[in-house]
Enzyme design. Sequence first.
Site, short mmCIF file in Angstrom:
data_model
loop_
_atom_site.label_atom_id
_atom_site.label_comp_id
_atom_site.label_asym_id
_atom_site.label_seq_id
_atom_site.Cartn_x
_atom_site.Cartn_y
_atom_site.Cartn_z
N ASN A 224 32.62 42.12 51.21
CA ASN A 224 33.13 42.99 49.77
C ASN A 224 31.80 43.31 49.08
O ASN A 224 31.26 42.34 48.42
CB ASN A 224 34.16 41.90 49.05
CG ASN A 224 34.71 42.54 47.67
OD1 ASN A 224 34.14 43.77 47.46
ND2 ASN A 224 35.20 41.87 46.84
N LYS B 162 31.51 45.01 46.33
CA LYS B 162 31.91 44.87 44.90
C LYS B 162 31.21 46.20 44.63
O LYS B 162 30.83 47.24 44.93
CB LYS B 162 31.47 43.60 44.08
CG LYS B 162 32.22 42.42 44.93
CD LYS B 162 32.12 41.17 43.97
CE LYS B 162 32.78 40.22 44.82
NZ LYS B 162 33.03 38.80 43.94
N HIS C 262 42.46 41.45 44.66
CA HIS C 262 41.30 40.99 44.35
C HIS C 262 41.46 40.34 43.07
O HIS C 262 41.58 40.96 42.14
CB HIS C 262 39.96 41.64 44.71
CG HIS C 262 38.90 40.75 44.58
ND1 HIS C 262 38.03 40.26 43.36
CD2 HIS C 262 38.07 40.40 45.40
CE1 HIS C 262 37.24 39.76 43.55
NE2 HIS C 262 36.94 39.57 45.05
N GLU D 258 39.13 40.05 40.96
CA GLU D 258 38.44 41.04 39.64
C GLU D 258 39.53 42.18 39.37
O GLU D 258 39.19 42.58 38.19
CB GLU D 258 37.07 41.33 40.24
CG GLU D 258 36.11 40.23 40.26
CD GLU D 258 34.77 39.99 41.24
OE1 GLU D 258 34.65 41.20 42.04
OE2 GLU D 258 34.50 39.11 41.47
N GLU E 174 41.25 32.93 48.03
CA GLU E 174 39.83 32.91 47.29
C GLU E 174 40.20 32.27 45.86
O GLU E 174 40.55 32.92 45.07
CB GLU E 174 39.51 34.42 47.06
CG GLU E 174 39.10 35.18 48.24
CD GLU E 174 38.18 36.37 47.81
OE1 GLU E 174 37.20 36.38 48.40
OE2 GLU E 174 38.48 37.12 46.91
N GLY F 172 31.55 33.69 43.22
CA GLY F 172 30.30 34.15 42.70
C GLY F 172 29.43 32.97 42.31
O GLY F 172 28.37 33.15 41.57
N SER G 73 31.98 32.19 47.31
CA SER G 73 30.64 31.71 47.63
C SER G 73 30.41 31.07 49.07
O SER G 73 29.82 30.12 49.56
CB SER G 73 30.49 30.49 46.79
OG SER G 73 30.36 30.70 45.46
P1 PGA Z 1 31.48 35.73 46.39
O1 PGA Z 1 32.61 36.86 46.34
O2 PGA Z 1 31.11 35.49 47.94
O3 PGA Z 1 30.21 36.35 45.56
O4 PGA Z 1 31.88 34.54 45.87
C1 PGA Z 1 33.90 36.82 47.20
C2 PGA Z 1 34.81 37.74 46.66
O5 PGA Z 1 34.95 37.89 45.49
O6 PGA Z 1 35.47 38.46 47.54
#
Ligand code: PGA
Length: 247
Positions: free
Chosen positions: A6, A8, A91, A93, A161, A167, A209
């Site tokens: 991802n 982002k 997701h 976000e 998740e 993050g 993460s």
């Molecule tokens: P991250 O994000 O690996 O940076 O924690 C994962 C995600 O939000 O899909």
Amino acid sequence: MLIAANWKAYVEDTARAKALFSAAKRLAGKSGHEIVLAPPAPLLGLLARGNRSAVAFAAQDVSHTTGGAQTGEVTAQAYAAAGAAYAIVGHSERRAAGDTNALVAEKLAHALAHGLTPILCVGEQARDGEGRYLAFVRDELTSALEPLTPKERAKVVVAYEPIWAIGKTAAEAIHPTDLTEMVLYLRKILAGLLPGKGASRARVLYGGSVEPSGVRDLTAGSGVDGVLVGHASVDAKSFTALVLALM
Ligand code: PGA
């Protein structure tokens, strides 16, 4: 395993996108894992055009609309036409930006209607001692899948998740034992939603993460079928190390 990257909004230029795609193609050939890249929409269009490699593409989100007078929306149909095979839906976000469970269910239906395999994200904000987070995750999963036909439900990839683990660094990702428990719990819920052996066949991913250092311990024995990777997927070196760690 399914390794979904991802990107982002970390990747914003063509040169970087192309370099990451080249690395992913080499890794797909070498590792035998299924690699799915989720770039920002214009970069997905650029990379997926004429793609004949083993790497597949995912939308990071799809519109809840079916197109028309909807300035700024990118529909599932447009993503499918651009070469996406998957779509991340729900997701955290996007949920933080206003996606409710009802909206997520609509998006899921649109993705499926246009032949995109949805990667449905679920996950709690925080854990509590009373198990309220379990009910929260169950609601996210059932509200998304219940409106679908059994055949459609079977196509959905579930990405667990936990928001508290997104993050950060590998040290703050979920503990492998807790992940094993959660995967069992998700498959138990899926058993009530999918006919026959559907729940054991459903693909369940972990995200939050995921970094090269912890990924092997996280996936070995936890029952996950892959990972959804954010920040560690937008640097060719760390993404390569991560995929190689899973070989
Ligand atoms: P991250 O994000 O690996 O940076 O924690 C994962 C995600 O939000 O899909």
